[in-house]
Design a protein around this motif. Structure first.
Motif, PDB file in Angstrom:
ATOM      1  N   GLY A 297       5.541  39.824  20.723  1.00 55.99           N
ATOM      2  CA  GLY A 297       7.062  39.995  20.492  1.00 55.99           C
ATOM      3  C   GLY A 297       7.483  40.281  19.294  1.00 55.99           C
ATOM      4  N   VAL A 298       6.680  40.838  18.467  1.00 58.60           N
ATOM      5  CA  VAL A 298       6.819  41.478  17.067  1.00 58.60           C
ATOM      6  C   VAL A 298       6.516  42.654  17.025  1.00 58.60           C
ATOM      7  CG1 VAL A 298       6.485  40.955  14.444  1.00 58.60           C
ATOM      8  CG2 VAL A 298       6.659  39.060  15.863  1.00 58.60           C
ATOM      9  N   TYR A 299       7.266  43.481  16.410  1.00 56.47           N
ATOM     10  CA  TYR A 299       7.060  45.038  16.424  1.00 56.47           C
ATOM     11  C   TYR A 299       7.202  45.551  14.818  1.00 56.47           C
ATOM     12  CZ  TYR A 299       8.249  44.460  21.518  1.00 56.47           C
ATOM     13  OH  TYR A 299       8.204  43.866  22.673  1.00 56.47           O
ATOM     14  N   ASP A 300       6.527  46.613  14.878  1.00 56.88           N
ATOM     15  CA  ASP A 300       6.536  47.326  13.621  1.00 56.88           C
ATOM     16  C   ASP A 300       7.994  47.776  12.933  1.00 56.88           C
ATOM     17  OD1 ASP A 300       3.660  47.542  12.532  1.00 56.88           O
ATOM     18  OD2 ASP A 300       3.494  48.433  14.460  1.00 56.88           O
ATOM     19  N   SER A 301       8.587  47.829  11.629  1.00 55.29           N
ATOM     20  CA  SER A 301       9.835  48.202  11.561  1.00 55.29           C
ATOM     21  C   SER A 301       9.762  49.522  11.460  1.00 55.29           C
ATOM     22  CB  SER A 301      10.010  47.299  10.207  1.00 55.29           C
ATOM     23  OG  SER A 301       9.149  47.682   9.469  1.00 55.29           O
ATOM     24  N   SER A 302       8.879  50.176  11.144  1.00 62.08           N
ATOM     25  CA  SER A 302       8.864  51.694  11.053  1.00 62.08           C
ATOM     26  C   SER A 302       7.777  52.185  12.197  1.00 62.08           C
ATOM     27  CB  SER A 302       8.304  52.155   9.726  1.00 62.08           C
ATOM     28  OG  SER A 302       8.079  53.393   9.603  1.00 62.08           O
ATOM     29  N   LEU A 303       8.219  53.555  12.680  1.00 66.25           N
ATOM     30  CA  LEU A 303       7.379  54.276  13.286  1.00 66.25           C
ATOM     31  C   LEU A 303       6.223  54.975  12.894  1.00 66.25           C
ATOM     32  CD1 LEU A 303      10.009  56.276  15.591  1.00 66.25           C
ATOM     33  CD2 LEU A 303       8.701  54.302  16.291  1.00 66.25           C
ATOM     34  N   PHE A 304       6.295  55.225  11.580  1.00 60.87           N
ATOM     35  CA  PHE A 304       5.287  55.491  10.756  1.00 60.87           C
ATOM     36  C   PHE A 304       4.087  54.451  10.666  1.00 60.87           C
ATOM     37  CE2 PHE A 304       8.689  58.281   9.468  1.00 60.87           C
ATOM     38  CZ  PHE A 304       7.979  59.695   9.414  1.00 60.87           C
ATOM     39  N   SER A 305       4.435  53.285  10.485  1.00 55.98           N
ATOM     40  CA  SER A 305       3.638  52.375  10.359  1.00 55.98           C
ATOM     41  C   SER A 305       3.019  51.838  11.760  1.00 55.98           C
ATOM     42  CB  SER A 305       4.090  51.032   9.804  1.00 55.98           C
ATOM     43  OG  SER A 305       5.027  50.346  10.693  1.00 55.98           O
ATOM     44  N   ARG A 306       3.510  52.026  12.884  1.00 56.17           N
ATOM     45  CA  ARG A 306       3.158  51.939  14.320  1.00 56.17           C
ATOM     46  C   ARG A 306       1.965  52.962  14.555  1.00 56.17           C
ATOM     47  NH1 ARG A 306       0.822  52.090  18.080  1.00 56.17           N
ATOM     48  NH2 ARG A 306       1.354  51.307  20.213  1.00 56.17           N
ATOM     49  N   PHE A 307       2.592  54.259  14.286  1.00 60.07           N
ATOM     50  CA  PHE A 307       1.624  55.471  14.470  1.00 60.07           C
ATOM     51  C   PHE A 307       0.879  55.772  12.850  1.00 60.07           C
ATOM     52  CE2 PHE A 307       4.818  55.429  17.793  1.00 60.07           C
ATOM     53  CZ  PHE A 307       4.022  55.361  18.758  1.00 60.07           C
ATOM     54  N   ASP A 308       0.112  55.113  12.377  1.00 60.30           N
ATOM     55  CA  ASP A 308      -0.446  55.087  11.243  1.00 60.30           C
ATOM     56  C   ASP A 308      -1.320  56.139  11.233  1.00 60.30           C
ATOM     57  OD1 ASP A 308      -0.778  54.933   8.543  1.00 60.30           O
ATOM     58  OD2 ASP A 308      -1.314  52.915   8.719  1.00 60.30           O
ATOM     59  N   SER A 309      -1.185  57.443  11.135  1.00 58.14           N
ATOM     60  CA  SER A 309      -2.230  58.484  10.814  1.00 58.14           C
ATOM     61  C   SER A 309      -1.508  59.613  10.437  1.00 58.14           C
ATOM     62  CB  SER A 309      -2.930  58.641  12.207  1.00 58.14           C
ATOM     63  OG  SER A 309      -2.594  59.245  13.180  1.00 58.14           O
ATOM     64  N   GLY A 310      -2.250  60.498   9.916  1.00 61.68           N
ATOM     65  CA  GLY A 310      -1.754  61.755   9.426  1.00 61.68           C
ATOM     66  C   GLY A 310      -1.271  62.737  10.458  1.00 61.68           C
ATOM     67  N   LEU A 311      -1.801  62.961  11.509  1.00 62.58           N
ATOM     68  CA  LEU A 311      -1.456  63.606  12.932  1.00 62.58           C
ATOM     69  C   LEU A 311      -0.342  63.055  13.460  1.00 62.58           C
ATOM     70  CD1 LEU A 311      -2.153  65.766  14.767  1.00 62.58           C
ATOM     71  CD2 LEU A 311      -3.363  64.295  16.251  1.00 62.58           C
ATOM     72  N   TYR A 312       0.055  61.768  13.596  1.00 63.10           N
ATOM     73  CA  TYR A 312       1.076  61.097  14.118  1.00 63.10           C
ATOM     74  C   TYR A 312       2.379  61.418  13.327  1.00 63.10           C
ATOM     75  CZ  TYR A 312      -1.553  59.103  18.267  1.00 63.10           C
ATOM     76  OH  TYR A 312      -2.419  58.762  19.197  1.00 63.10           O
ATOM     77  N   TRP A 313       2.175  61.231  12.046  1.00 66.41           N
ATOM     78  CA  TRP A 313       3.167  61.359  10.891  1.00 66.41           C
ATOM     79  C   TRP A 313       3.650  62.820  11.053  1.00 66.41           C
ATOM     80  CZ3 TRP A 313       1.648  58.745   5.683  1.00 66.41           C
ATOM     81  CH2 TRP A 313       1.640  57.205   6.105  1.00 66.41           C
ATOM     82  N   LEU A 314       2.775  63.920  11.271  1.00 65.23           N
ATOM     83  CA  LEU A 314       3.249  65.053  11.403  1.00 65.23           C
ATOM     84  C   LEU A 314       3.947  65.318  12.471  1.00 65.23           C
ATOM     85  CD1 LEU A 314       2.894  67.746   9.876  1.00 65.23           C
ATOM     86  CD2 LEU A 314       0.870  68.189  11.177  1.00 65.23           C
ATOM     87  N   ILE A 315       3.596  64.788  13.531  1.00 65.73           N
ATOM     88  CA  ILE A 315       4.645  64.965  14.848  1.00 65.73           C
ATOM     89  C   ILE A 315       5.851  64.101  14.861  1.00 65.73           C
ATOM     90  CG2 ILE A 315       4.399  64.109  17.329  1.00 65.73           C
ATOM     91  CD1 ILE A 315       1.510  64.273  17.420  1.00 65.73           C
ATOM     92  N   LEU A 316       5.942  62.917  14.088  1.00 62.02           N
ATOM     93  CA  LEU A 316       7.214  62.272  13.881  1.00 62.02           C
ATOM     94  C   LEU A 316       8.074  63.187  13.040  1.00 62.02           C
ATOM     95  CD1 LEU A 316       5.930  58.872  13.484  1.00 62.02           C
ATOM     96  CD2 LEU A 316       7.399  59.511  15.427  1.00 62.02           C
ATOM     97  N   VAL A 317       7.449  63.834  11.824  1.00 63.81           N
ATOM     98  CA  VAL A 317       8.286  64.832  11.202  1.00 63.81           C
ATOM     99  C   VAL A 317       8.805  66.011  11.865  1.00 63.81           C
ATOM    100  CG1 VAL A 317       7.943  66.291   9.100  1.00 63.81           C
ATOM    101  CG2 VAL A 317       7.105  63.778   8.646  1.00 63.81           C
ATOM    102  N   VAL A 318       8.185  66.614  12.645  1.00 61.55           N
ATOM    103  CA  VAL A 318       8.379  67.632  13.539  1.00 61.55           C
ATOM    104  C   VAL A 318       9.643  67.513  14.292  1.00 61.55           C
ATOM    105  CG1 VAL A 318       8.006  69.414  15.209  1.00 61.55           C
ATOM    106  CG2 VAL A 318       6.348  68.967  13.273  1.00 61.55           C
ATOM    107  N   ILE A 319       9.420  66.243  14.784  1.00 63.58           N
ATOM    108  CA  ILE A 319      10.584  65.831  15.727  1.00 63.58           C
ATOM    109  C   ILE A 319      11.784  65.478  15.011  1.00 63.58           C
ATOM    110  CG2 ILE A 319      11.382  63.956  17.320  1.00 63.58           C
ATOM    111  CD1 ILE A 319       8.471  63.428  18.169  1.00 63.58           C
ATOM    112  N   THR A 320      11.563  64.852  13.615  1.00 66.78           N
ATOM    113  CA  THR A 320      12.915  64.492  12.889  1.00 66.78           C
ATOM    114  C   THR A 320      13.473  66.021  12.493  1.00 66.78           C
ATOM    115  OG1 THR A 320      11.811  62.595  12.189  1.00 66.78           O
ATOM    116  CG2 THR A 320      13.519  63.317  10.696  1.00 66.78           C
TER     117      THR A 320
END
Length: 424
Positions: A297-320
């Motif tokens: 019932g506890v979730y990461d406060s940041s999507l970047f910490s939930r998807f903690d890898s360079g590729l996922y960060w790049l995807i999140l940045v592109v979406i942003t």
């Protein structure tokens, strides 16, 4: 010659917009720098205090006293057992009086307490700054100013960018500054670009300086061999944070363009922040359920910490970035249609009132009722029951929110009708 004159006009326009934006940018930029220096010095000073303490005689005395207390308790437990021959009673006595882990040796018929080593006894004082290289560890460490969150995953930097974007567009409208610029012959697109240029660029520069000061304090105050975190990951994460902050800047800018009332605009922005963070939690719950990852019932406060890898960060940045451009072009479109005739209304564009009311109602209902707890390991309620209850709850919230927006958007007409009825 015409191009040269146009260049001079744009330069003069930039000077005008910078003069307007300067107090806001410098005050909030200075605030960010002060917080950066405070976080840097406070966190590193606390680290040095902990290190000095753990190497002091006082720390050794405290630990030796702890060991002596555990040995004394061990003797009392064995005395209790010898007199009663009741294993459970003796064991409970030990745990109730502060024993951490008790063992019983059947060969000797005696209890022994396994107490902490010196290192684990002072576990809150770590030799290294970070437990591991996970982003959540960096965020929770308190050493980096950019990880200072206002609410859940909303960083202080993003909040400042949001405030600046809103104030730049909103105050220009409320103080008739845009009317002055419109009547000066400047194109509206040039005015908006100038406002963005003279506010966003200095804010980004000041933010980079503030982050740089914080990281410099960290690396200059603590020996490098203690900082067990990749510098390239810290830099990449800050780049991602700045892109997210720019997104929030344009959210604020767009809000300042379409809203005409101070109080309701601020409430709407606060609601947007809270709702967006709750929706992120809802999406994380959905992702965890899809990928069969259970949590408590506890979730990461940041999507970047939930998807903690360079590729996922790049995807999140592109979406942003895509969302940022969408909001920018929307701001540009409505800025070109901005009129002073709707001054005083909640939403300045009549054609936007119904769509925004519907979107806001959907946004609110999903943020408050969209978390089904599908990935919660401790959830004992069936998925069908959760889905049914949350849909009902969501529909109620939708209609209440929609009703509130309709009333706010039409309060003048409602007031006039009530006045006519009362005056009859």
């Amino acid at each position: 010659m015409k191009e040269s004159k146009q260049g001079i006009d744009i330069k003069k326009l930039n000077q005008l917009t910078w003069k307007r934006a300067r107090p806001i940018i410098l005050s909030l930029g200075l605030l960010l720098m002060v917080v950066s220096v405070f976080v840097g010095y406070n966190s590193t000073n606390n680290w040095h205090k902990d290190q000095n303490f753990i190497h002091s005689n006082k720390a050794k005395e405290n630990y030796n006293l702890f060991v002596q207390e555990q040995k004394t308790l061990e003797e009392k437990i064995n005395t209790k057992y010898q007199s009663s021959k009741d294993y459970q009673k003796a064991s409970d006595y030990g745990y109730n009086n502060g024993a951490q882990l008790i063992h019983f040796d059947k060969r000797t018929g005696k209890f022994s307490i396994e107490y902490e080593s010196f290192k684990s006894f002072y576990g809150y004082i770590r030799t290294k700054l970070f437990h591991n290289h996970g982003l959540a560890n960096l965020i929770n460490s308190g050493y980096i100013v950019s990880t200072t969150n206002i609410y859940r995953g909303l960083s202080l930097i993003s909040l400042i960018f949001l405030i600046v974007g809103f104030l730049i567009s909103f105050l220009d409208y409320k103080t008739n500054f845009v009317l002055l610029l419109f009547s000066s012959g400047y194109r509206r697109s040039d005015i908006l670009k100038s406002s963005i240029l003279t506010s966003l660029v200095p804010l980004i520069v000041l933010s980079i300086i503030a982050i740089g000061i914080n990281i410099t304090i960290l690396y200059s105050s603590i020996p490098l061999h203690y900082i067990n975190y990749p510098l390239n990951k810290i830099i990449f994460y800050h780049l991602c944070l700045l892109i997210v902050a720019i997104f929030y800047y344009f959210v604020g800018l767009f809000s300042g363009i379409i809203f005409g009332q101070v109080f309701t605009a601020i409430i709407s922005l606060i609601g947007f922040i809270f709702g967006l963070e709750l929706i992120k939690t809802n999406l994380l719950d959905l992702f965890d359920a899809i990928f069969h990852k259970q949590n408590y019932g506890v979730y990461d406060s940041s999507l970047f910490s939930r998807f903690d890898s360079g590729l996922y960060w790049l995807i999140l940045v592109v979406i942003t970035i895509m969302l940022t451009f969408t909001i920018y072009f929307s701001s540009r479109f409505f800025y070109n249609k901005l009129s002073l005739e709707e001054r005083g209304n909640y939403i300045l564009f009549p054609n936007l009132r119904l769509p925004i009311s519907i979107v806001a109602a959907l946004f609110t209902s999903y943020s408050l009722s969209g978390n089904l707890g599908l990935s919660n390991k401790y959830s004992t309620v069936s998925t069908s029951s959760l889905l049914r209850d949350n849909i009902i709850y969501g529909l109620i919230i939708f209609f209440i929110t929609f009703f509130i927006f309709v009333v706010i958007n039409n309060y003048k007409q409602i007031y006039e009708r009530f006045s006519k009825i009362l005056n009859k």
